[in-house]
Design a protein around this motif. Structure first.
Motif, mmCIF file in Angstrom:
data_model
loop_
_atom_site.group_PDB
_atom_site.id
_atom_site.type_symbol
_atom_site.label_atom_id
_atom_site.label_comp_id
_atom_site.label_asym_id
_atom_site.label_seq_id
_atom_site.Cartn_x
_atom_site.Cartn_y
_atom_site.Cartn_z
ATOM 1 N N GLU A 57 6.862 -8.260 -7.955
ATOM 2 C CA GLU A 57 6.210 -9.471 -8.462
ATOM 3 C C GLU A 57 7.245 -10.472 -8.970
ATOM 4 O O GLU A 57 7.167 -11.669 -8.673
ATOM 5 N N ARG A 110 0.837 -1.213 0.000
ATOM 6 C CA ARG A 110 0.000 0.000 0.000
ATOM 7 C C ARG A 110 0.862 1.250 0.000
ATOM 8 O O ARG A 110 0.567 2.219 -0.702
ATOM 9 N N ALA A 121 -0.713 -12.772 -4.979
ATOM 10 C CA ALA A 121 -2.068 -12.207 -5.071
ATOM 11 C C ALA A 121 -2.109 -10.787 -4.502
ATOM 12 O O ALA A 121 -2.807 -9.921 -5.044
ATOM 13 N N ASP A 122 -1.340 -10.552 -3.437
ATOM 14 C CA ASP A 122 -1.291 -9.213 -2.841
ATOM 15 C C ASP A 122 -0.714 -8.201 -3.824
ATOM 16 O O ASP A 122 -1.197 -7.074 -3.937
ATOM 17 N N LEU A 144 -0.625 -8.449 -7.176
ATOM 18 C CA LEU A 144 -1.551 -8.242 -8.289
ATOM 19 C C LEU A 144 -2.704 -7.337 -7.872
ATOM 20 O O LEU A 144 -3.156 -6.494 -8.654
ATOM 21 N N GLU A 145 -3.148 -7.466 -6.638
ATOM 22 C CA GLU A 145 -4.209 -6.591 -6.125
ATOM 23 C C GLU A 145 -3.725 -5.144 -6.036
ATOM 24 O O GLU A 145 -4.449 -4.217 -6.389
ATOM 25 N N ALA A 146 -2.497 -4.945 -5.574
ATOM 26 C CA ALA A 146 -1.936 -3.593 -5.484
ATOM 27 C C ALA A 146 -1.799 -2.980 -6.875
ATOM 28 O O ALA A 146 -2.090 -1.791 -7.062
ATOM 29 N N LYS A 147 -1.376 -3.779 -7.839
ATOM 30 C CA LYS A 147 -1.253 -3.275 -9.209
ATOM 31 C C LYS A 147 -2.613 -2.886 -9.769
ATOM 32 O O LYS A 147 -2.746 -1.876 -10.453
ATOM 33 N N ALA A 148 -3.618 -3.672 -9.457
ATOM 34 C CA ALA A 148 -4.967 -3.383 -9.948
ATOM 35 C C ALA A 148 -5.526 -2.109 -9.320
ATOM 36 O O ALA A 148 -6.414 -1.474 -9.899
ATOM 37 N N SER A 149 -5.002 -1.715 -8.161
ATOM 38 C CA SER A 149 -5.500 -0.513 -7.492
ATOM 39 C C SER A 149 -4.958 0.769 -8.115
ATOM 40 O O SER A 149 -5.480 1.848 -7.841
ATOM 41 N N CYS A 191 4.239 1.249 -10.912
ATOM 42 C CA CYS A 191 3.960 -0.009 -11.607
ATOM 43 C C CYS A 191 5.246 -0.788 -11.855
ATOM 44 O O CYS A 191 5.295 -2.002 -11.661
ATOM 45 N N THR A 213 -2.171 -7.760 -16.237
ATOM 46 C CA THR A 213 -1.178 -8.765 -15.872
ATOM 47 C C THR A 213 -0.186 -8.934 -17.006
ATOM 48 O O THR A 213 -0.564 -9.072 -18.174
#
Length: 87
Positions: free
Chosen positions: A41, A20, A65-66, A68-73, A34, A80
């Motif tokens: 990653e 975060r 997964a954490d 990928l979630e941060a990247k999506a935010s 990014c 991906t």
């Protein structure tokens, strides 16, 4: 946050305590964030492969997964990446 962006291949896990912190770091551009998340990653994927091959090392503080979630935010199209050759 530690300030280690000057190194050629920065280690985001040593620069930030949490994903975060990195994702919300306004001192960096979205592209820079990014790129650092991509590096984080890659590091996690390398550890996963090493673990599957029976090699041990320090446990990662975050999982794939954490990340990928941060990247999506991020407010950017951070689809991906093709990581088939990485892990």
């Amino acid at each position: 946050m530690n300030d280690d962006l000057s190194s050629p291949t920065p280690n985001p896990a040593s620069m930030y305590d949490t994903l975060r912190q990195l994702a919300e770091d306004q001192s960096l551009s979205i592209e820079e964030r990014c790129k650092l998340l991509d590096q984080w990653e890659d590091d996690v994927r390398i550890r996963l492969v090493a673990s599957e091959e029976g090699m041990t090392g320090p446990n990662a503080r975050v999982g794939l997964a954490d990340i990928l979630e941060a990247k999506a935010s991020l407010p950017l199209d951070t689809r991906t990446r093709d990581t088939a050759g990485k892990a």
